[in-house]
Enzyme design. Structure first.
Site, PDB file in Angstrom:
ATOM      1  N   ASP A 187       0.850  -1.194   0.000  1.00  0.00           N
ATOM      2  CA  ASP A 187       0.000   0.000   0.000  1.00  0.00           C
ATOM      3  C   ASP A 187       0.885   1.244   0.000  1.00  0.00           C
ATOM      4  O   ASP A 187       1.792   1.364   0.831  1.00  0.00           O
ATOM      5  CB  ASP A 187      -0.904  -0.009   1.236  1.00  0.00           C
ATOM      6  CG  ASP A 187      -1.921   1.119   1.212  1.00  0.00           C
ATOM      7  OD1 ASP A 187      -3.007   0.897   0.673  1.00  0.00           O
ATOM      8  OD2 ASP A 187      -1.617   2.203   1.733  1.00  0.00           O
TER       9      ASP A 187
ATOM     10  N   GLU B 258      -4.798   2.320  -4.152  1.00  0.00           N
ATOM     11  CA  GLU B 258      -3.331   2.340  -4.113  1.00  0.00           C
ATOM     12  C   GLU B 258      -2.802   1.087  -3.434  1.00  0.00           C
ATOM     13  O   GLU B 258      -1.694   1.065  -2.929  1.00  0.00           O
ATOM     14  CB  GLU B 258      -2.824   3.591  -3.392  1.00  0.00           C
ATOM     15  CG  GLU B 258      -3.208   3.720  -1.948  1.00  0.00           C
ATOM     16  CD  GLU B 258      -4.566   4.393  -1.741  1.00  0.00           C
ATOM     17  OE1 GLU B 258      -4.874   4.730  -0.583  1.00  0.00           O
ATOM     18  OE2 GLU B 258      -5.314   4.589  -2.714  1.00  0.00           O
TER      19      GLU B 258
END
Length: 406
Positions: free
Chosen positions: A201, A244
């Site tokens: 992430d 993301e």
């Protein structure tokens, strides 16, 4: 709600689950529809929303800051129960909504036009809606146009089912990653090979979009994943499973070797440099990993343990890799489901809506808007199944609870 209505709701959630759309990355096809709604109706707010057991989650939004809200008070929660659009020209003059928190408070909705997003089987899985902070009428032609746009959204969902590659980063789509990773895990189980899974992430990525714009954010995503792909083997899989957030499946890779790969990816991402608005900046990433063991019954269990490790990495300060402990005993919480549930406590006087994401005879995984205020012991009710069991919290990660049945 009567049992028959709960059964209908479960059919709706089953239809929603088949599209695997919840918490997926932004996609231009849906954003474009939201922009068109604003332009056609000349309103400042529009959303493409999908509703699970406890929330409405926005796949696309214009003029709305939050990416999700509680389902209970959402006007869209009324829309999904209808066959026809829900048109409210002035919410303050409508007894159903005049005291609604989204009317009396932000975003102060006065005009609302919601159109059900209906699956081919006839299930309303979400809504396309237009909103404004002032009363407004809507013409018959505008209604027809928005009905067509709702159909465009459903067409895009169907096409998304067929996509195997994320158009921005070149990583596998979420569904394609799940399919390929499941096959790799099956081979590992059959031949007793090692395998590991990473969840990666990008830290504080929202700040990149806010500070430099979405075009720069897209460049950061694309180049970061290109960097990762250059360091992975051809047999490794990388898929985009969130805005993301990316998953990496490493076949024939044990825990220590996987941790080495994770550190290599993390270091490579932090070594990148970007420029925008005459400023240069860099980013960091957090990573959680899990390793295949006899306790790993399926990919979802592996991803769940990697997600818990990722959450720990963020809690410890980000820009680091954390490996989940090796599971020595069965830790699976059962099959993957999508069910509307309720957390009941305080002798039945307190009820919190939740979404049951995994379920077994031993326990469950629950998603809620906020874990604050949830007691360590409560009853979990799933009305559609006539299910009610006392349980206790075994773990927390973000907005999810892992519970064991008492």
């Amino acid at each position: 709600m009567l049992h028959a209505n709960w059964a209908i709701e479960q059919e709706r959630l089953d239809a929603l689950a088949r599209f695997d759309i919840l918490d997926s990355p932004e996609e231009e096809a849906f954003e474009r529809v939201a922009r068109l709604v604003c332009r056609i109706l000349d309103v400042p707010m529009s959303t493409v929303a999908f509703l699970d057991g406890h929330r409405q989650w926005f796949k696309a939004r214009q003029g709305i800051d939050a990416c999700e809200t509680a389902r209970g008070p959402a006007i869209c929660n009324f829309t999904i129960g209808r066959a026809e659009p829900l048109i409210i020209t002035d919410t303050l003059r409508d007894g159903r909504f005049c005291e609604n928190p989204f009317v009396t408070g932000p975003p102060h909705v006065r005009f609302y036009a919601g159109f059900p997003l209906r699956s081919a089987e006839g299930q309303n899985i979400g809504t396309l809606c237009a909103m404004a902070p002032a009363p407004r009428s809507i013409t018959a032609d505008e209604i027809v146009i928005l009905q067509d746009l709702a159909a465009v959204v459903m067409d895009a969902l169907e096409l998304r089912q067929l996509a195997s590659v994320d158009g921005l980063t070149g990583a596998l789509s979420r569904r394609a990653f799940r399919d390929a990773a499941t096959r790799q895990l099956s081979l590992a189980k059959r031949h007793r090979h090692e395998a590991s899974c990473l969840l990666l992430d990008l830290d504080h990525f929202k700040a990149v979009n806010d500070s430099y714009g979405h075009a720069t954010g897209d460049k950061v995503l694309a180049e970061s994943i290109a960097t990762c792909r250059s360091l992975l083997r051809e047999s490794d899989l990388i898929g985009r499973i969130g805005g993301e957030e990316f998953a990496v499946m490493l076949p024939l890779t044990g825990r220590e070797a996987a941790l080495g790969v994770a550190e290599k990816l993390r270091s490579a991402i932090s070594a990148q440099h970007f420029s925008a608005a005459e400023r240069s900046f860099s980013i960091t990433a957090s990573c959680g990993l899990s390793t295949f063991s006899p306790a790993m019954t399926d990919l979802d269990t592996m991803l769940q343990r990697a997600d818990q490790a990722l959450y720990a990495a963020k809690e410890q300060g980000r820009d680091r890799c954390v490996a989940a402990a090796v599971a020595e005993v069965e830790s699976s919480l059962g099959r993957r489901v999508l069910k509307a549930g309720q957390i009941v406590f305080n002798s039945g006087r307190s009820v919190i809506d939740c979404t049951v994401k995994r379920l077994s005879e031993q326990g469950a995984s629950l998603a809620i808007m906020n874990t604050a205020g949830v007691p360590e012991r409560f009853k979990l009710a799933i009305a559609a199944d006539g299910f009610s069991k006392t349980c206790e919290i075994a773990g927390k990660a973000g907005g999810e609870l892992e519970v064991r049945f008492a």
